[in-house]
Design a protein around this motif. Structure first.
Motif, short mmCIF file in Angstrom:
data_model
loop_
_atom_site.label_atom_id
_atom_site.label_comp_id
_atom_site.label_asym_id
_atom_site.label_seq_id
_atom_site.Cartn_x
_atom_site.Cartn_y
_atom_site.Cartn_z
N THR A 245 52.11 35.91 -21.21
CA THR A 245 53.39 35.19 -21.24
C THR A 245 53.77 34.73 -19.84
O THR A 245 54.26 33.61 -19.65
CB THR A 245 54.48 36.09 -21.83
OG1 THR A 245 54.10 36.49 -23.15
CG2 THR A 245 55.82 35.37 -21.91
N ALA A 246 53.55 35.59 -18.86
CA ALA A 246 53.84 35.22 -17.48
C ALA A 246 52.98 34.05 -17.03
O ALA A 246 53.46 33.11 -16.37
CB ALA A 246 53.63 36.42 -16.56
N GLU A 247 51.70 34.08 -17.38
CA GLU A 247 50.79 32.99 -17.02
C GLU A 247 51.24 31.65 -17.62
O GLU A 247 51.07 30.60 -17.03
CB GLU A 247 49.38 33.31 -17.50
CG GLU A 247 48.63 34.33 -16.66
CD GLU A 247 48.11 33.73 -15.37
OE1 GLU A 247 47.78 32.52 -15.35
OE2 GLU A 247 48.05 34.45 -14.38
N LEU A 248 51.80 31.72 -18.81
CA LEU A 248 52.23 30.51 -19.51
C LEU A 248 53.61 30.02 -19.06
O LEU A 248 54.01 28.92 -19.40
CB LEU A 248 52.26 30.76 -21.02
CG LEU A 248 50.90 30.99 -21.68
CD1 LEU A 248 51.09 31.52 -23.09
CD2 LEU A 248 50.07 29.72 -21.69
N GLY A 249 54.33 30.85 -18.32
CA GLY A 249 55.66 30.48 -17.88
C GLY A 249 56.64 30.33 -19.02
O GLY A 249 57.59 29.53 -18.96
N ALA A 250 56.46 31.13 -20.07
CA ALA A 250 57.30 31.02 -21.27
C ALA A 250 58.66 31.66 -21.05
O ALA A 250 58.86 32.50 -20.16
CB ALA A 250 56.60 31.69 -22.45
N ASP A 251 59.62 31.27 -21.90
CA ASP A 251 60.96 31.82 -21.80
C ASP A 251 61.00 33.31 -22.11
O ASP A 251 61.78 34.05 -21.51
CB ASP A 251 61.91 31.10 -22.78
CG ASP A 251 62.16 29.66 -22.39
OD1 ASP A 251 61.90 29.29 -21.22
OD2 ASP A 251 62.63 28.88 -23.24
N CYS A 252 60.18 33.74 -23.09
CA CYS A 252 60.22 35.15 -23.47
C CYS A 252 58.97 35.52 -24.27
O CYS A 252 58.26 34.64 -24.77
CB CYS A 252 61.47 35.47 -24.31
SG CYS A 252 61.52 34.67 -25.93
N LEU A 253 58.75 36.81 -24.38
CA LEU A 253 57.74 37.37 -25.28
C LEU A 253 58.46 38.06 -26.42
O LEU A 253 59.28 38.96 -26.20
CB LEU A 253 56.86 38.38 -24.54
CG LEU A 253 55.90 39.21 -25.42
CD1 LEU A 253 54.82 38.32 -26.04
CD2 LEU A 253 55.27 40.34 -24.63
N MET A 254 58.20 37.62 -27.63
CA MET A 254 58.80 38.25 -28.80
C MET A 254 58.24 39.67 -28.96
O MET A 254 57.01 39.85 -28.90
CB MET A 254 58.50 37.45 -30.06
CG MET A 254 58.76 35.96 -29.92
SD MET A 254 60.49 35.56 -29.74
CE MET A 254 61.05 35.92 -31.39
N VAL A 255 59.12 40.62 -29.15
CA VAL A 255 58.71 42.01 -29.33
C VAL A 255 59.04 42.42 -30.76
O VAL A 255 60.20 42.40 -31.18
CB VAL A 255 59.42 42.93 -28.33
CG1 VAL A 255 58.93 44.36 -28.49
CG2 VAL A 255 59.17 42.46 -26.90
#
Length: 274
Positions: free
Chosen positions: A92-102
């Motif tokens: 998720t960090a590599e993709l620069g996404a807003d969030c990771l769904m948990v």
């Protein structure tokens, strides 16, 4: 009318017809530049190639699905699920996404200990949040409808999600999915309580009457009973200015249609009903 640049499409909406590349290119073809990404779709090409495809189409990732589930049923050791979640945080960090769904998961087979299942998820989230903070990733809590508590998610209300954010502190946010939350009498108040800092996603669809399947029979906006526009208003009153993301699981209807029609309709319905 909702601007096109606010609209995102979740890859679940075209799940059966388009893989990773086809979905990214297809959404971009219709002018959509934000995508809700699923890790199993990314696995089709790998992270490096996936980033190239996203960049080539000017596509920004809203949220990544997903970390979890974390269920002690013997199928996957909890430690392995937590390790996989840490890897998902790094992706998720590599993709620069807003969030990771948990995704908490439900209750172990044969268990009646709902409080224990919820407590286990709190412990898991606490174990992940430091790693998430270190990478700049926000963990996205998405409460699911209470009828899914036993088998899919023991996190079921905005109140629970806000309480968990209070307990865990920075690095945790909330994704509001209208399909799961439209019924909650406290929804407006809990959205306001969350505020701009916690609201990290907004998923739209509709609740059909009758609903043939609790998971795989979501409606297109305007076809059911959810007032998507009202809930969007509550989100924006609370300071949310992010994507309006179409996420439709529809086994017998929209998944059977031409994906270009699905994307076209998603945009039209967002602009009319959201």
């Amino acid at each position: 009318m909702l601007d096109l640049d606010r609209i995102a499409i979740n890859q679940a909406t075209t799940k059966t017809r388009w893989g990773f590349r086809a979905s990214v290119e297809g959404y971009a073809r219709h002018g959509v530049r934000q995508v809700g990404l699923w890790l199993d779709k990314l696995d089709e090409c790998g992270l490096a190639e996936g980033k190239k495809i996203l960049d080539a189409n000017g596509m920004r990732v809203t949220g990544v699905n997903r970390a979890g589930p974390f269920v002690l049923d013997g199928s996957v050791p909890l430690s392995a699920a937590v390790d996989a979640a840490r890897t998902a945080i790094d992706v998720t960090a590599e993709l620069g996404a807003d969030c990771l769904m948990v995704f908490p998961g439900g209750m172990p087979k044969g268990s009646r200990d709902l409080a224990g299942a919820r407590g286990r998820f709190v412990s898991v989230a606490a174990a992940l949040v430091d790693h998430a903070r270190g990478t700049g990733v926000t963990l996205g809590l998405e409460p699911l409808h209470p009828m899914l508590a036993a088998d899919r998610s023991v996190l079921n209300t905005m109140t629970e999600a806000n309480d968990l954010c209070d307990a865990l502190g920075p690095g945790v946010g909330i994704v509001v999915d209208v399909y799961h939350l439209w019924w909650d009498v406290r929804l407006k108040a809990e959205i306001a309580r969350a505020g701009a800092d916690r609201l990290v996603g907004f998923h739209v669809s509709d609740w059909l009457v009758p609903t043939r399947d609790l998971v795989f029979d979501r409606g297109m906006m305007g076809d059911g009973v959810i007032d998507n526009a009202q809930i969007r208003g509550w989100m924006e009153d609370a300071g949310y200015a992010g994507a309006v993301e179409v996420e439709i699981f529809s086994q017998a209807d929209w998944w059977e249609r031409d994906p270009d029609e699905v994307v076209r309709t998603s945009i039209e319905r967002c602009q009319k009903y959201v």
